[in-house]
Design an enzyme around this catalytic site. Sequence first.
Site, mmCIF file in Angstrom:
data_model
loop_
_atom_site.group_PDB
_atom_site.id
_atom_site.type_symbol
_atom_site.label_atom_id
_atom_site.label_comp_id
_atom_site.label_asym_id
_atom_site.label_seq_id
_atom_site.Cartn_x
_atom_site.Cartn_y
_atom_site.Cartn_z
ATOM 1 N N GLU A 200 31.517 -20.884 -9.731
ATOM 2 C CA GLU A 200 30.189 -20.312 -9.608
ATOM 3 C C GLU A 200 29.708 -19.797 -10.946
ATOM 4 O O GLU A 200 30.504 -19.331 -11.764
ATOM 5 C CB GLU A 200 30.242 -19.102 -8.646
ATOM 6 C CG GLU A 200 29.572 -19.332 -7.333
ATOM 7 C CD GLU A 200 29.752 -18.162 -6.378
ATOM 8 O OE1 GLU A 200 29.893 -18.423 -5.191
ATOM 9 O OE2 GLU A 200 29.748 -16.999 -6.831
ATOM 10 N N ARG A 296 32.143 -10.019 11.036
ATOM 11 C CA ARG A 296 32.809 -8.896 11.703
ATOM 12 C C ARG A 296 32.046 -7.624 11.376
ATOM 13 O O ARG A 296 31.107 -7.644 10.597
ATOM 14 C CB ARG A 296 34.237 -8.755 11.187
ATOM 15 C CG ARG A 296 34.229 -8.657 9.651
ATOM 16 C CD ARG A 296 35.571 -8.352 9.060
ATOM 17 N NE ARG A 296 35.664 -8.763 7.676
ATOM 18 C CZ ARG A 296 35.362 -8.004 6.630
ATOM 19 N NH1 ARG A 296 34.912 -6.787 6.812
ATOM 20 N NH2 ARG A 296 35.490 -8.458 5.403
HETATM 21 P P1 ADP Z 1 34.418 -6.210 2.996
HETATM 22 O O1 ADP Z 1 33.523 -5.344 2.206
HETATM 23 O O2 ADP Z 1 34.322 -7.654 2.708
HETATM 24 O O3 ADP Z 1 34.366 -5.784 4.452
HETATM 25 P P2 ADP Z 1 36.355 -4.415 2.607
HETATM 26 O O4 ADP Z 1 36.725 -3.955 1.251
HETATM 27 O O5 ADP Z 1 35.325 -3.686 3.352
HETATM 28 O O6 ADP Z 1 35.828 -5.888 2.523
HETATM 29 O O7 ADP Z 1 37.688 -4.453 3.435
HETATM 30 C C1 ADP Z 1 37.926 -5.345 4.468
HETATM 31 C C2 ADP Z 1 39.334 -5.794 4.306
HETATM 32 O O8 ADP Z 1 40.240 -4.697 4.515
HETATM 33 C C3 ADP Z 1 39.791 -6.758 5.298
HETATM 34 O O9 ADP Z 1 39.254 -8.009 5.163
HETATM 35 C C4 ADP Z 1 41.287 -6.668 5.060
HETATM 36 O O10 ADP Z 1 41.708 -7.354 3.936
HETATM 37 C C5 ADP Z 1 41.509 -5.191 4.870
HETATM 38 N N1 ADP Z 1 41.973 -4.616 6.154
HETATM 39 C C6 ADP Z 1 42.308 -5.316 7.190
HETATM 40 N N2 ADP Z 1 42.686 -4.579 8.219
HETATM 41 C C7 ADP Z 1 42.609 -3.362 7.851
HETATM 42 C C8 ADP Z 1 42.867 -2.139 8.503
HETATM 43 N N3 ADP Z 1 43.240 -2.047 9.749
HETATM 44 N N4 ADP Z 1 42.695 -1.027 7.829
HETATM 45 C C9 ADP Z 1 42.263 -1.107 6.582
HETATM 46 N N5 ADP Z 1 41.994 -2.237 5.930
HETATM 47 C C10 ADP Z 1 42.164 -3.369 6.528
HETATM 48 P P1 ADP Z 2 35.533 -11.564 -1.364
HETATM 49 O O1 ADP Z 2 35.684 -12.540 -0.247
HETATM 50 O O2 ADP Z 2 36.796 -11.314 -2.065
HETATM 51 O O3 ADP Z 2 34.795 -10.332 -0.898
HETATM 52 P P2 ADP Z 2 33.060 -12.284 -2.719
HETATM 53 O O4 ADP Z 2 32.587 -13.686 -2.891
HETATM 54 O O5 ADP Z 2 32.370 -11.475 -1.679
HETATM 55 O O6 ADP Z 2 34.621 -12.327 -2.451
HETATM 56 O O7 ADP Z 2 32.970 -11.561 -4.131
HETATM 57 C C1 ADP Z 2 33.551 -10.277 -4.344
HETATM 58 C C2 ADP Z 2 32.861 -9.572 -5.491
HETATM 59 O O8 ADP Z 2 32.929 -10.314 -6.702
HETATM 60 C C3 ADP Z 2 31.385 -9.327 -5.283
HETATM 61 O O9 ADP Z 2 31.136 -8.164 -4.536
HETATM 62 C C4 ADP Z 2 30.888 -9.215 -6.708
HETATM 63 O O10 ADP Z 2 31.149 -7.941 -7.241
HETATM 64 C C5 ADP Z 2 31.721 -10.206 -7.463
HETATM 65 N N1 ADP Z 2 31.053 -11.533 -7.540
HETATM 66 C C6 ADP Z 2 31.183 -12.522 -6.663
HETATM 67 N N2 ADP Z 2 30.455 -13.598 -7.021
HETATM 68 C C7 ADP Z 2 29.864 -13.287 -8.166
HETATM 69 C C8 ADP Z 2 28.997 -14.001 -9.080
HETATM 70 N N3 ADP Z 2 28.627 -15.252 -8.846
HETATM 71 N N4 ADP Z 2 28.565 -13.359 -10.181
HETATM 72 C C9 ADP Z 2 28.942 -12.096 -10.433
HETATM 73 N N5 ADP Z 2 29.770 -11.391 -9.646
HETATM 74 C C10 ADP Z 2 30.241 -11.960 -8.515
#
Ligand code: ADP
Ligand code: ADP
Length: 636
Positions: A200, A296
């Site tokens: 990307e 979710r």
């Molecule tokens: P997102 O912003 O994408 O929701 P988060 O940083 O909020 O990601 O955290 C979600 C992630 O936390 C899950 O996808 C997993 O990797 C981790 N996780 C899973 N289960 C639990 C749990 N029961 N308590 C805390 N963290 C968890």
């Molecule tokens: P994950 O599944 O680990 O949450 P994401 O695709 O949501 O992966 O990306 C996680 C973080 O990485 C984003 O919240 C952002 O801070 C950074 N990021 C992802 N894609 C880009 C991009 N194309 N340019 C700049 N920062 C990015």
Amino acid sequence: MFSKILIANRGEIACRVIQTARAMGVRTVAVYSDADAQALHVAMADEAVRLGPAPVADSYLRGDLIIQAALDTGAQAIHPGYGFLSENPDFVADVEEAGLTFIGPSADAIRAMGLKDAAKALMEKAGVPVVPGYHGANQDAAFLAGKADEIGYPVLIKAVAGGGGKGMRLVERAPDFLENLASAQAEARTAFGNADVLIEKYVQSPRHIEVQVFGDGKDAVHLFERDCSLQRRHQKVIEEAPAPGMTDDVRKAMGDAAVTAAKAIGYAGAGTIEFIVDGSDGLRADGFWFMEMNTRLQVEHPVTEAITGVDLVEWQLRVAAGEPLPARQEDLAINGHAFEARLYAEDVPAGFLPATGMIDHLSFPPDARIDSGVSAGDEISPWYDPMIAKVTVHGPDRARALQSLSAALDATQVAGTVTNLGFLRRLARAADFVSGDVDTGLIARHSETLCAKPSPTPHDLAVAAATAAQFGDEPLTGFTLWQPLQRWIALRDGDDETVAFLTVQSATDCVVQIEDAAVRLHRRAGHWGLHAILHGGHVTVFGSENFTFEIVDPLARAGTAMGGDTVLAPMPGLVRAVAIAVGQTVAEGDRLVVLEAMKMEHVLRAPRAGVIADVTVATGDQVTAGALMVRLEDET
Ligand code: ADP
Ligand code: ADP
Ligand code: MG
């Protein structure tokens, strides 16, 4: 509505789901691993079923055991929380095959969004802007390097199956591409069992702004945006809603794109569309791109609940039970501003390293929303996520909400494990954050000040020493008014040691000498006002920072306990006199060495009768705490 549901998760999110279910009159079944037998979510639920040993593969990821537990307890539906099985389409299919309801989207919707490459292709087709890049099937290294050149550096390599910032590499220049590709693929293979990546364009001054969506399988609405730009290692730390600097037309463009995305997959339940936003010059209706969809409930959903007044878990249960969307788009509005801070057991100066430990003390202010799955006496184990709590505040506008966040973090107390609390407090006051000038690089840019290990003040040390000396809320007992009571306390933090010298002057006054500073403590209205606690040989002070010290009794170390063979310096100091010589016979209590420390003379005496075997100091020597001064041996 269901009469009973099972929550296939642990920690704060399990507790949070149980709360809403209870308020709706729905009975709850918890599941737990052996490590969680005493956990809060187990205590809160109406029933609980053991899954197995602590490892997630033997417990919270055992879909078969979870479904059996639901069947055995008569639960009609399963709420997956986040993480674990929440985005596993095979689990959803198994739940439905067992005649149960999955509280969340269909297996097909999860599959459509499960891999970042397929999701991007799907969104492109639906007319949602996606980050420019390559998300095709060809995984040949030379081919991908060519694509990176076409896209233009800097680029981001992402695991298509990625999550939680894993399998992601920022590459600034072409010569570094292949090496980063290999390490991203290796990490992705280990973490997700899938080494495929996409490339990307790395968006400059990136802001992470996501839109909360909610669907009922036919229709969908959005509940506005959250700004999650404050990240470390691509993981969120503080989130807020609405996004600073958001305008009506950009909000409408992002909301429309998010609803389009949800409708494109017939989405049911709560979901989040994550966008990466170019924040280099304000927010623009053509300056945001789809990154991924999380199918979710999201960790940071409380900020959305705070500004909309919607209980998202209630909506999840209602839609899963077959009700239509509880509100139309025009019924939804933003009220004020909200922040959420994630309190983690982690060692910030060591690079945000997850930590473990016993929570000896945990307390929160009453006026913030606290989502937590632990309480004092619980352990942050190495088995699961080290999050301790989410602290959420709401205010009429951003400035006042942010003040409330600072106040709430200042009033939060944790002892027993290292936490990121001091880091969060500093972050909440960081100038760029306060002014709303956020992007995903903010924390890294200010890491020197945000992540520095702060030093305790003499007052913090004095409070620690007095607490270690067991100054309770009682007047000082066991001392005589005509003769000051004096006591040494050594406080150790890693390799740093400070010796405090306490002089009790009356039942309500004490002077604590910390190196060159004299701190006066006074007992007023029945209290010493010591914001600190003693726990397991440690003392934690709740000052501008939470400082934890190991309590060392300098006299015990000096060997003055009966029968010791060695006499060590109880504190750093200057040797004023050596009263003995090698070979000399001494009786217990004889003067050996006079040490001057903190303008006081301290006499070290023989811990027992014996013969001086060794004297390793001389008058005028400067000694460090714990240095060997005299060694005794038995008379022959
Ligand atoms: P997102 O912003 O994408 O929701 P988060 O940083 O909020 O990601 O955290 C979600 C992630 O936390 C899950 O996808 C997993 O990797 C981790 N996780 C899973 N289960 C639990 C749990 N029961 N308590 C805390 N963290 C968890
Ligand atoms: P994950 O599944 O680990 O949450 P994401 O695709 O949501 O992966 O990306 C996680 C973080 O990485 C984003 O919240 C952002 O801070 C950074 N990021 C992802 N894609 C880009 C991009 N194309 N340019 C700049 N920062 C990015
Ligand atoms: Mg993400």
